[in-house]
Design a protein around this motif. Structure first.
Motif, PDB file in Angstrom:
ATOM      1  N   HIS A 288       0.856  -1.187   0.000  1.00 16.42           N
ATOM      2  CA  HIS A 288       0.000   0.000   0.000  1.00 16.42           C
ATOM      3  C   HIS A 288       0.889   1.233   0.000  1.00 16.42           C
ATOM      4  O   HIS A 288       1.819   1.338   0.797  1.00 16.42           O
ATOM      5  CB  HIS A 288      -0.908   0.014   1.238  1.00 16.42           C
ATOM      6  CG  HIS A 288      -1.898  -1.106   1.266  1.00 16.42           C
ATOM      7  ND1 HIS A 288      -3.202  -0.963   0.821  1.00 16.42           N
ATOM      8  CD2 HIS A 288      -1.774  -2.395   1.674  1.00 16.42           C
ATOM      9  CE1 HIS A 288      -3.839  -2.113   0.964  1.00 16.42           C
ATOM     10  NE2 HIS A 288      -3.002  -3.003   1.473  1.00 16.42           N
ATOM     11  N   SER A 289       0.586   2.160  -0.899  1.00 16.05           N
ATOM     12  CA  SER A 289       1.343   3.400  -0.987  1.00 16.05           C
ATOM     13  C   SER A 289       0.383   4.558  -1.210  1.00 16.05           C
ATOM     14  O   SER A 289      -0.538   4.465  -2.015  1.00 16.05           O
ATOM     15  CB  SER A 289       2.358   3.331  -2.131  1.00 16.05           C
ATOM     16  OG  SER A 289       3.093   4.531  -2.221  1.00 16.05           O
ATOM     17  N   TYR A 290       0.616   5.637  -0.467  1.00 11.55           N
ATOM     18  CA  TYR A 290      -0.230   6.821  -0.569  1.00 11.55           C
ATOM     19  C   TYR A 290       0.611   8.012  -1.019  1.00 11.55           C
ATOM     20  O   TYR A 290       1.815   8.079  -0.744  1.00 11.55           O
ATOM     21  CB  TYR A 290      -0.883   7.124   0.777  1.00 11.55           C
ATOM     22  CG  TYR A 290      -1.841   6.044   1.236  1.00 11.55           C
ATOM     23  CD1 TYR A 290      -3.197   6.130   0.951  1.00 11.55           C
ATOM     24  CD2 TYR A 290      -1.381   4.933   1.942  1.00 11.55           C
ATOM     25  CE1 TYR A 290      -4.082   5.133   1.358  1.00 11.55           C
ATOM     26  CE2 TYR A 290      -2.257   3.932   2.348  1.00 11.55           C
ATOM     27  CZ  TYR A 290      -3.600   4.041   2.051  1.00 11.55           C
ATOM     28  OH  TYR A 290      -4.462   3.048   2.458  1.00 11.55           O
ATOM     29  N   ALA A 291      -0.025   8.953  -1.685  1.00 13.99           N
ATOM     30  CA  ALA A 291       0.689  10.135  -2.167  1.00 13.99           C
ATOM     31  C   ALA A 291       1.235  10.965  -1.013  1.00 13.99           C
ATOM     32  O   ALA A 291       2.317  11.542  -1.094  1.00 13.99           O
ATOM     33  CB  ALA A 291      -0.215  10.985  -3.051  1.00 13.99           C
ATOM     34  N   THR A 292       0.489  11.022   0.087  1.00 11.68           N
ATOM     35  CA  THR A 292       0.913  11.798   1.255  1.00 11.68           C
ATOM     36  C   THR A 292       0.748  10.968   2.516  1.00 11.68           C
ATOM     37  O   THR A 292       0.040   9.960   2.533  1.00 11.68           O
ATOM     38  CB  THR A 292       0.090  13.097   1.393  1.00 11.68           C
ATOM     39  OG1 THR A 292      -1.299  12.761   1.585  1.00 11.68           O
ATOM     40  CG2 THR A 292       0.251  13.973   0.165  1.00 11.68           C
TER      41      THR A 292
END
Length: 325
Positions: A288-292
């Motif tokens: 899981h990766s988020y922009a912020t």
């Protein structure tokens, strides 16, 4: 009754099975719902040069509006055991706080995690592993990553997993449901103990070391020290730390990873490089990766979506068969 019997059993274990002096208990670790026990039955297998007395300090730079505590100069590693509350799932999680292999965020990325896990019926153990320089770390002189001469943190992690498995019956834990969870440098330690189970990094200390040090599942949150290169793609591949890369196999446990694209301490390439290598080896992995969302938020909820990661992990544990629906 189970929680009471667990504490009593552990008290007997400490009195009879661990001969070394009880480690220093720092202020954040004085929890009435936990028990602190030494990791090694005698001295540590390889002593690191003492950088000074063990200290604990309050870090006033807040996370989600609250300060946290940093432990420095750990020479006597220990385990803090928090029994499962309510219906015991039989699952146990060993938690590795982060701190760049310089110190340990003992509450932000340690004991606070156990408040969440134990409420879900999961036994939680926080590992106070040796620091500083006990794992790969940033050297300001060469401005580069340096591998330690003695992998002390990995030794402590392997010993802790084996000890948990050895004492599973006393702790009301399923020996086939023991996982690891770590943050930042602790996330690297998750990868290290997941990939080095075929070879113990120390001479066996007692019968507990006959048990496997391989975790049954692994959770790495904004891990560091995995990407061994610049923050860019290199011929459409990622450069993974060779000490991890060269030990990944199909036996590496199922792994959950989370890292944010605006993480300026340990970049998203740390998780991407490890995830790519795991998938190449056929290991079940979820990223899981988020922009912020940044770095070092622990379990503290903010307005950032990344801080909802405990809900994701709970669903993931169901998907891999560790916890029933």
């Amino acid at each position: 009754m189970r929680a009471v019997s667990l504490v009593l059993a552990l008290a007997v274990l400490i009195a009879s099975g661990c001969k070394s002096a009880e480690p220093k208990i720092t202020k954040p670790e004085k929890r009435q719902d936990s028990l602190v026990m030494p990791l090694w039955p005698g001295g540590v297998p390889d002593a690191l040069p003492a950088a000074g007395p063990e200290t604990v300090s309050e870090v006033t730079e807040p996370v989600a509006g609250r300060p946290w505590h940093d432990v420095q100069n750990v020479t006597k590693p220990a385990m803090m055991i928090f029994p499962a509350k309510g219906k015991n799932t039989g699952v146990a999680v060993l938690v590795f706080p982060g701190g760049g292999y310089e110190g340990l965020a003992i509450d932000l990325e340690g004991t606070e995690v156990c408040d969440w896990l134990t409420a879900k019926g999961i036994t939680c153990v926080v590992l106070k592993y040796r620091v500083p320089h006990s794992g790969p770390h940033w050297d300001g002189k060469c401005r580069c990553q340096v591998m330690p001469k003695i992998p002390a943190a990995l030794q402590d992690a392997q010993r802790a997993v084996s000890l948990m498995r050895d004492q599973a019956a006393r702790w009301h834990v399923d020996p086939h449901k023991i996982g690891v969870l770590g943050f930042s440098a602790g996330g690297h330690l998750v990868a290290a103990v997941s990939t080095h189970s075929a070879e113990r990094q120390y001479r066996p200390a007692d019968a507990a070391d006959e048990e496997s040090s391989r975790p049954d599942f692994a959770v790495g949150l904004y891990p560091g020290h995995l990407f061994w290169g610049k923050d860019s793609w290199v011929e459409n591949t990622l450069l993974l730390n060779p000490d991890i890369r060269d030990h990944i196999s199909a036996e590496t446990p199922p792994t959950f990873l989370l890292q944010n694209e605006d993480d300026r301490v340990d970049t998203v390439f740390d998780s991407l490089s490890y995830f790519a290598a795991l998938r190449r080896a056929g290991v079940r992995a979820e990223l899981h990766s988020y922009a912020t969302g940044g770095h070092a938020f622990g379990l503290r909820r903010t307005s950032e979506a990344a801080t909802e990661w405990p809900d994701l992990v709970e669903r993931w544990l169901v998907s891999i068969g560790m916890v029933a629906r």
